[in-house]
Design a protein around this motif. Structure first.
Motif, mmCIF file in Angstrom:
data_model
loop_
_atom_site.group_PDB
_atom_site.id
_atom_site.type_symbol
_atom_site.label_atom_id
_atom_site.label_comp_id
_atom_site.label_asym_id
_atom_site.label_seq_id
_atom_site.Cartn_x
_atom_site.Cartn_y
_atom_site.Cartn_z
ATOM 1 N N LEU A 280 0.825 -1.206 0.000
ATOM 2 C CA LEU A 280 0.000 0.000 0.000
ATOM 3 C C LEU A 280 0.857 1.252 0.000
ATOM 4 O O LEU A 280 0.451 2.297 -0.502
ATOM 5 N N GLY A 281 2.075 1.130 0.521
ATOM 6 C CA GLY A 281 2.981 2.268 0.535
ATOM 7 C C GLY A 281 3.376 2.730 -0.851
ATOM 8 O O GLY A 281 3.587 3.925 -1.076
ATOM 9 N N VAL A 282 3.470 1.789 -1.789
ATOM 10 C CA VAL A 282 3.781 2.178 -3.172
ATOM 11 C C VAL A 282 2.666 3.055 -3.721
ATOM 12 O O VAL A 282 2.909 4.120 -4.300
ATOM 13 N N ALA A 283 1.433 2.622 -3.533
ATOM 14 C CA ALA A 283 0.291 3.400 -4.022
ATOM 15 C C ALA A 283 0.258 4.777 -3.369
ATOM 16 O O ALA A 283 0.058 5.801 -4.054
ATOM 17 N N GLN A 284 0.491 4.826 -2.079
ATOM 18 C CA GLN A 284 0.472 6.106 -1.365
ATOM 19 C C GLN A 284 1.593 7.027 -1.841
ATOM 20 O O GLN A 284 1.396 8.234 -1.982
ATOM 21 N N THR A 285 2.759 6.456 -2.112
ATOM 22 C CA THR A 285 3.890 7.252 -2.577
ATOM 23 C C THR A 285 3.555 7.997 -3.860
ATOM 24 O O THR A 285 3.934 9.165 -4.037
ATOM 25 N N PHE A 286 2.827 7.331 -4.749
ATOM 26 C CA PHE A 286 2.512 7.918 -6.046
ATOM 27 C C PHE A 286 1.085 8.475 -6.120
ATOM 28 O O PHE A 286 0.612 8.796 -7.212
ATOM 29 N N ASP A 287 0.416 8.576 -4.962
ATOM 30 C CA ASP A 287 -0.952 9.087 -4.914
ATOM 31 C C ASP A 287 -1.827 8.334 -5.908
ATOM 32 O O ASP A 287 -2.575 8.924 -6.709
ATOM 33 N N ALA A 288 -1.720 7.017 -5.862
ATOM 34 C CA ALA A 288 -2.433 6.157 -6.807
ATOM 35 C C ALA A 288 -3.360 5.218 -6.044
ATOM 36 O O ALA A 288 -3.150 4.922 -4.861
ATOM 37 N N ALA A 289 -4.375 4.745 -6.720
ATOM 38 C CA ALA A 289 -5.206 3.683 -6.166
ATOM 39 C C ALA A 289 -4.401 2.382 -6.211
ATOM 40 O O ALA A 289 -3.552 2.203 -7.089
ATOM 41 N N PRO A 290 -4.630 1.457 -5.280
ATOM 42 C CA PRO A 290 -3.865 0.212 -5.289
ATOM 43 C C PRO A 290 -3.891 -0.524 -6.620
ATOM 44 O O PRO A 290 -2.879 -1.090 -7.043
ATOM 45 N N ASP A 291 -5.067 -0.505 -7.309
ATOM 46 C CA ASP A 291 -5.133 -1.247 -8.573
ATOM 47 C C ASP A 291 -4.430 -0.540 -9.724
ATOM 48 O O ASP A 291 -4.380 -1.064 -10.842
ATOM 49 N N GLU A 292 -3.872 0.647 -9.465
ATOM 50 C CA GLU A 292 -3.034 1.316 -10.459
ATOM 51 C C GLU A 292 -1.579 0.882 -10.332
ATOM 52 O O GLU A 292 -0.724 1.338 -11.083
ATOM 53 N N VAL A 293 -1.325 0.014 -9.367
ATOM 54 C CA VAL A 293 0.019 -0.519 -9.135
ATOM 55 C C VAL A 293 0.032 -2.001 -9.466
ATOM 56 O O VAL A 293 -0.902 -2.734 -9.113
ATOM 57 N N MET A 294 1.082 -2.444 -10.146
ATOM 58 C CA MET A 294 1.270 -3.870 -10.384
ATOM 59 C C MET A 294 2.583 -4.308 -9.750
ATOM 60 O O MET A 294 3.632 -3.721 -10.014
ATOM 61 N N LEU A 295 2.513 -5.324 -8.884
ATOM 62 C CA LEU A 295 3.728 -5.926 -8.350
ATOM 63 C C LEU A 295 4.227 -6.959 -9.344
ATOM 64 O O LEU A 295 3.466 -7.816 -9.793
ATOM 65 N N VAL A 296 5.512 -6.880 -9.664
ATOM 66 C CA VAL A 296 6.150 -7.819 -10.578
ATOM 67 C C VAL A 296 7.165 -8.616 -9.771
ATOM 68 O O VAL A 296 8.084 -8.039 -9.180
ATOM 69 N N ALA A 297 6.992 -9.930 -9.729
ATOM 70 C CA ALA A 297 7.849 -10.738 -8.861
ATOM 71 C C ALA A 297 7.976 -12.161 -9.375
ATOM 72 O O ALA A 297 7.095 -12.660 -10.085
ATOM 73 N N ALA A 298 9.047 -12.801 -8.976
ATOM 74 C CA ALA A 298 9.281 -14.210 -9.307
ATOM 75 C C ALA A 298 8.893 -15.119 -8.148
ATOM 76 O O ALA A 298 9.295 -16.281 -8.117
ATOM 77 N N HIS A 299 8.129 -14.574 -7.190
ATOM 78 C CA HIS A 299 7.774 -15.314 -5.983
ATOM 79 C C HIS A 299 6.264 -15.235 -5.764
ATOM 80 O O HIS A 299 5.730 -14.155 -5.507
ATOM 81 N N GLN A 300 5.616 -16.383 -5.863
ATOM 82 C CA GLN A 300 4.161 -16.396 -5.738
ATOM 83 C C GLN A 300 3.701 -15.880 -4.379
ATOM 84 O O GLN A 300 2.666 -15.198 -4.285
ATOM 85 N N GLU A 301 4.466 -16.146 -3.312
ATOM 86 C CA GLU A 301 4.028 -15.707 -1.996
ATOM 87 C C GLU A 301 4.020 -14.184 -1.882
ATOM 88 O O GLU A 301 3.184 -13.597 -1.174
ATOM 89 N N ASP A 302 4.930 -13.527 -2.591
ATOM 90 C CA ASP A 302 4.958 -12.063 -2.616
ATOM 91 C C ASP A 302 3.706 -11.542 -3.330
ATOM 92 O O ASP A 302 3.013 -10.635 -2.853
ATOM 93 N N LEU A 303 3.398 -12.133 -4.463
ATOM 94 C CA LEU A 303 2.222 -11.729 -5.232
ATOM 95 C C LEU A 303 0.935 -12.038 -4.472
ATOM 96 O O LEU A 303 -0.015 -11.250 -4.485
ATOM 97 N N ASP A 304 0.915 -13.175 -3.791
ATOM 98 C CA ASP A 304 -0.275 -13.557 -3.026
ATOM 99 C C ASP A 304 -0.545 -12.563 -1.898
ATOM 100 O O ASP A 304 -1.705 -12.358 -1.516
ATOM 101 N N ALA A 305 0.505 -11.956 -1.364
ATOM 102 C CA ALA A 305 0.332 -10.966 -0.293
ATOM 103 C C ALA A 305 -0.085 -9.609 -0.848
ATOM 104 O O ALA A 305 -0.812 -8.859 -0.190
ATOM 105 N N ALA A 306 0.359 -9.295 -2.060
ATOM 106 C CA ALA A 306 0.036 -7.994 -2.664
ATOM 107 C C ALA A 306 -1.400 -7.936 -3.165
ATOM 108 O O ALA A 306 -2.039 -6.879 -3.132
ATOM 109 N N ARG A 307 -1.914 -9.063 -3.615
ATOM 110 C CA ARG A 307 -3.233 -9.083 -4.258
ATOM 111 C C ARG A 307 -4.365 -8.652 -3.319
ATOM 112 O O ARG A 307 -5.220 -7.849 -3.724
ATOM 113 N N PRO A 308 -4.409 -9.128 -2.067
ATOM 114 C CA PRO A 308 -5.483 -8.666 -1.173
ATOM 115 C C PRO A 308 -5.406 -7.170 -0.846
ATOM 116 O O PRO A 308 -6.407 -6.592 -0.393
ATOM 117 N N CYS A 309 -4.247 -6.567 -1.101
ATOM 118 C CA CYS A 309 -4.103 -5.125 -0.897
ATOM 119 C C CYS A 309 -4.657 -4.347 -2.087
ATOM 120 O O CYS A 309 -4.675 -3.109 -2.068
#
Length: 231
Positions: free
Chosen positions: A159-188
């Motif tokens: 959520l800090g990424v979205a806040q940094t750029f004054d964006a809605a969470p769905d305007e941010v995409m996490l790009v990762a090679a780790h499913q657990e990282d993505l699984d944690a970002a999605r509910p946000c």
């Protein structure tokens, strides 16, 4: 589907080859040591060390310092307990000297032309900056757990990424090679893109890179992600 404005990248394993880089440097410095085993042992201490911070056993600690704690703990196992303070400091900064995966710089440069691209890593700011400078990674912005004083997968990081750029969470995409990282970002509320890095842990430890239907995108490489997003 609306494309994001901001692409936030996990770095270790997704953009840079931490295992190969550490293994090569250790083998070059200390030929008697199994670089593959050393790299894996060092990384194995990563999550337990962060857990000590999360539990309150340690106060807020940058990854550089956690890497050093882990390093000091594994040196005797590899016959390197004799290393001087200067040698230990130099070896610990190997994490600042990681090599990018072959596709990373070109793909990031392409994506930067259309999207804001930033890091979202547990690595500290100085480490990520030195790494980017050496490897030529063209970030628009370096965001780190250090900024939010929380390690992934704490929601404060995503959520800090979205806040940094004054964006809605769905305007941010996490790009990762780790499913657990993505699984944690999605509910946000973030969109997610999985990048296949089957050799993240070395050729002797090929990783399962099976797709998850929960992710917004699945890509064989950062180049493949750029092809999908820029189509």
């Amino acid at each position: 589907m609306t494309l994001p404005r901001i692409l936030a990248f996990d770095v270790f394993g997704t953009v840079v080859d931490w295992h190969g880089s550490i293994a090569r440097e250790v083998a070059a410095l200390y030929p008697q040591v199994d670089g593959d085993a050393f790299a894996l042992a060092w990384r194995d201490g990563y999550y337990p060390a962060m857990a000590r911070v999360r539990s309150g056993e340690l106060g807020w600690t940058r990854i550089d310092e956690l890497h050093r704690i882990i390093l000091d703990g594994i040196l005797p196992r590899f016959g390197l307990e004799h290393l001087s303070e200067a040698e230990r400091q130099h070896l610990n900064r190997a994490w600042h000297r990681l090599d990018a995966w072959p596709d990373s710089v070109e793909a990031l440069t392409r994506l930067k032309a259309r999207f804001t691209i930033c890091t979202l890593s547990n690595g500290n700011i100085g480490l990520l900056t030195n790494m980017a400078k050496r490897a030529g990674l063209p970030w628009d912005c370096i965001l780190s757990a250090e900024v939010f004083r929380a390690y992934k997968p704490d929601p404060a990081t995503y959520l800090g990424v979205a806040q940094t750029f004054d964006a809605a969470p769905d305007e941010v995409m996490l790009v990762a090679a780790h499913q657990e990282d993505l699984d944690a970002a999605r509910p946000c509320g973030l969109q997610t893109a999985y990048i296949e890095r089957p050799l993240e842990f070395g050729a002797a430890h090929v990783k399962d890179v099976s797709p998850s239907p929960a992710n917004t995108f699945h890509a064989r490489s950062l180049t493949h992600l750029a092809e999908q997003l820029l189509a």
